[in-house]
Motif scaffolding. Structure first.
Motif, mmCIF file in Angstrom:
data_model
loop_
_atom_site.group_PDB
_atom_site.id
_atom_site.type_symbol
_atom_site.label_atom_id
_atom_site.label_comp_id
_atom_site.label_asym_id
_atom_site.label_seq_id
_atom_site.Cartn_x
_atom_site.Cartn_y
_atom_site.Cartn_z
ATOM 1 N N TRP A 9 0.836 -1.214 0.000
ATOM 2 C CA TRP A 9 0.000 0.000 0.000
ATOM 3 C C TRP A 9 0.867 1.259 0.000
ATOM 4 N N LYS A 10 2.024 1.187 0.661
ATOM 5 C CA LYS A 10 2.879 2.382 0.702
ATOM 6 C C LYS A 10 3.500 2.670 -0.663
ATOM 7 N N VAL A 11 3.946 1.620 -1.341
ATOM 8 C CA VAL A 11 4.518 1.881 -2.667
ATOM 9 C C VAL A 11 3.407 2.333 -3.612
ATOM 10 N N THR A 12 2.188 1.843 -3.383
ATOM 11 C CA THR A 12 1.046 2.300 -4.170
ATOM 12 C C THR A 12 0.799 3.794 -3.942
ATOM 13 N N LEU A 13 0.912 4.218 -2.691
ATOM 14 C CA LEU A 13 0.792 5.656 -2.401
ATOM 15 C C LEU A 13 1.863 6.417 -3.168
ATOM 16 N N PHE A 14 3.087 5.879 -3.072
ATOM 17 C CA PHE A 14 4.211 6.594 -3.662
ATOM 18 C C PHE A 14 4.083 6.732 -5.181
#
Ligand code: HEC
Ligand code: HEC
Length: 516
Positions: free
Chosen positions: A329-334
């Protein structure tokens, strides 16, 4: 009072002057006997450890076993000659079986897997510096292997596997054929699935509609995007990221991206990583703000699913086996900050974040997405389609959080998207769900209600698929067609992207210019 007389104690016992002489005996073990005994012991051991097992241990070939082709045997020699065995084992014990990609699980080794010339000498190995390869077939498409063998860091930035770019193209092809053969019949199914999905990807990019490639901010999604959506669980189509956009989350996302993704998606996020040269379909670009905001399959949920599961038929791997849910989810945010400098800025900040919005046509399309209902849905789930419909009509400016999706809007019976499924369930038999994907692309790529949309039923497609037994999509046609599977054999297709690639310098790598 006792009057007992104590015996007189002698000052010193009498010692014999020397040991009495041993009675003379004849030596029983003559030197000849020692040699004979030694040989007997040796050959008994050899007999029990070597002769008995090799003559009496004849397990039937396992169901999964198949002999290697000539090309695969050649690849096996390349494997032996290049020391791959020092880092990769070739057997899996029950406690080591790892959950695999694409719903076809890897399996524990059986004695019957190790039959025939292809197993002499065996490739058990003892060390797992890299993953066990006994089930390697079909986990990646061929083009991933080209990039990876050329330079493992072209696919896996942190890899410690050595480069094998000195192999001739012939050897590389043979090695890849051998890699793809590992895992026997089950691997063949996975490989076939990869090839089918590659062909489907190519074909869906060519489906003739009024909407050409790429995503639209009006009209309906392009066929290729529909295909991608069809392979994503429906619950994720329009899901938002559950994590807040904070600098901390973005920084971690950027770290994941730089450690795992830049080899293909590029250090600029433009899809031009060093691995991209070898890959078709090419890696996605993340630097277009419009695509990030209005893409059909670029919602946070769609990204999440893609990273979790990978995309069969492309080099996009399933990072669900390596990254935590949190990191995905964090890399998706990024990813959504890349158009605004998330990769180049010293620190990616929340104001760079592009909020996904979709567009009206996408929601309308989702609204009329209704595959033949009694085919793989129960009547109950059909009723809940109405809920999906209502949801989709919320309009383009509403992005929905996962909690909204799991609440009343979608019931437990809501039909799923297809998700990732094996294209073939047994040799020669098409997975009906996969046929649904084809049907969806062919028909739902047209606006609802236009001619052709209802002309073909899923049953027609299925009947077609089953009579032709093993046909799939072909690159270069303007519509999906069913073609014989031998035409999907990658070695027989004219894959411009594989031909000669080994002999060419990689234009994306300056230091490669002098290579070869
Ligand atoms: C020094 C150890 C080492 C040697 C030698 C080595 N590898 Fe690897 N290999 C690795 C590591 C570590 C990985 C995992 C990282 C990666 O994907 O590059 C890997 C990954 C792989 C994968 C991908 C497996 C998967 O499930 O994703 C394949 C296939 C592979 N190696 C084949 C080979 C072949 C064929 C050779 C010989 C030509 C070879 N390797 C030599 C260490 C090695
Ligand atoms: C070995 C190469 C490779 C690596 C490594 C890789 N990708 Fe991909 N990725 C691809 C390819 C190729 C595609 C395009 C698939 C397609 O749509 O045909 C893709 C597609 C995607 C998509 C879908 C984009 C869209 O518009 O639908 C996302 C999201 C994505 N990758 C994220 C990542 C992330 C995050 C990482 C790292 C954790 C990563 N990828 C690592 C090759 C790679």
């Amino acid at each position: 009072m006792s009057t007992e007389v104590l015996p007189e104690i002698q000052a010193e016992p009498v010692h014999p002057k020397s040991w009495p002489p041993h009675p003379p005996k004849k030596m029983i073990m003559s030197p000849a006997m020692a040699v004979f005994g030694g040989l007997l012991a040796f050959f008994t051991v050899v007999f029990m450890v070597v002769v008995l097992p090799t003559t009496t241990f004849e397990p039937d070939p396992s169901e999964n076993w198949r002999p290697l082709t000539d090309l695969e045997m050649q690849g096996r020699n390349v494997f032996l000659a290049n020391g791959c065995i020092y880092c990769h084992s070739g057997f899996v014990r029950p406690q080591d079986v790892y959950a695999s990609q694409y719903y076809v699980y890897s399996r524990a080794a059986e004695p019957g897997d190790y039959m025939g010339d292809g197993e002499t000498p065996n490739l058990f190995g003892t060390i797992r510096t890299g993953p066990d390869l006994s089930n390697a077939g079909g986990f990646h498409p061929d083009n991933w292997h080209y990039a990876h063998y050329y330079n493992p860091r072209y696919t896996t930035p942190l890899s410690i596997m050595p480069q094998f770019n000195f192999l001739s193209e012939e050897d590389a092809r043979a090695l890849i054929a051998f890699t793809q053969s590992r895992g026997g019949h089950i691997a063949d199914l996975r490989v076939q699935h990869q090839n089918n999905m590659t062909a489907l990807e190519m074909a869906s990019g060519n489906v003739a509609t009024d909407r050409e490639n790429g995503d639209r901010t009006d009209g309906y999604p392009a066929a290729s995007a529909i295909k991608n959506l069809m392979l994503i669980d429906r619950g994720y189509w329009f899901a938002d990221n559950p994590l807040p956009v904070t600098t901390e989350n973005l920084l971690r996302g950027r770290q994941v991206f730089q450690e795992r993704c830049i080899a293909c998606h590029g250090s600029q996020g433009d899809g031009n990583g060093p691995g991209a040269f070898y890959l078709n379909p090419p890696p996605a670009a993340f630097n277009a703000a419009d695509d990030q905001q209005h893409g059909s399959d670029t919602s946070p949920g769609a990204y999440y699913w893609r990273i979790l599961r990978g995309l069969p038929g492309s080099a996009m791997e399933n990072f669900g086996t390596r990254l935590t849910v949190d990191d995905i989810w964090k890399v998706t945010l990024f990813l959504k900050t890349i158009p605004n400098g998330g990769l180049t800025a010293e620190i990616p900040t929340p104001d760079m974040y592009v909020q996904w919005r979709g567009y009206p046509g996408l929601f309308e399309w989702a609204n009329c997405f209704a595959p033949d209902k009694d085919f793989y849905m129960s009547q109950d789930s059909v009723d809940s389609l109405a809920d999906v419909t209502n949801y989709a009509q919320l309009g383009p400016d509403v992005s929905v959080t996962p909690s909204a999706l799991s609440g009343s809007a979608l019931s437990a019976n809501t039909p799923y998207g297809i998700g990732d499924v094996p294209g073939i369930v047994a040799e020669g038999t098409i997975n009906p769900v996969y046929a649904t994907v084809l049907w969806e692309i062919q028909n739902n790529a047209r606006p609802c209600g236009t001619a052709g949309y209802e002309d073909v039923t899923l049953h027609d497609v299925l009947a077609d698929a089953q009579t032709q037994a093993d046909g799939f999509a072909l690159q270069g046609t303007d519509q999906i067609q069913f073609i014989p599977s031998d035409m999907l054999d990658m070695s027989q297709m004219p894959p411009q992207w594989l031909a000669q690639v080994w002999d060419q310098p990689n234009p994306l790598i300056a230091s490669d210019a002098g290579n070869n």
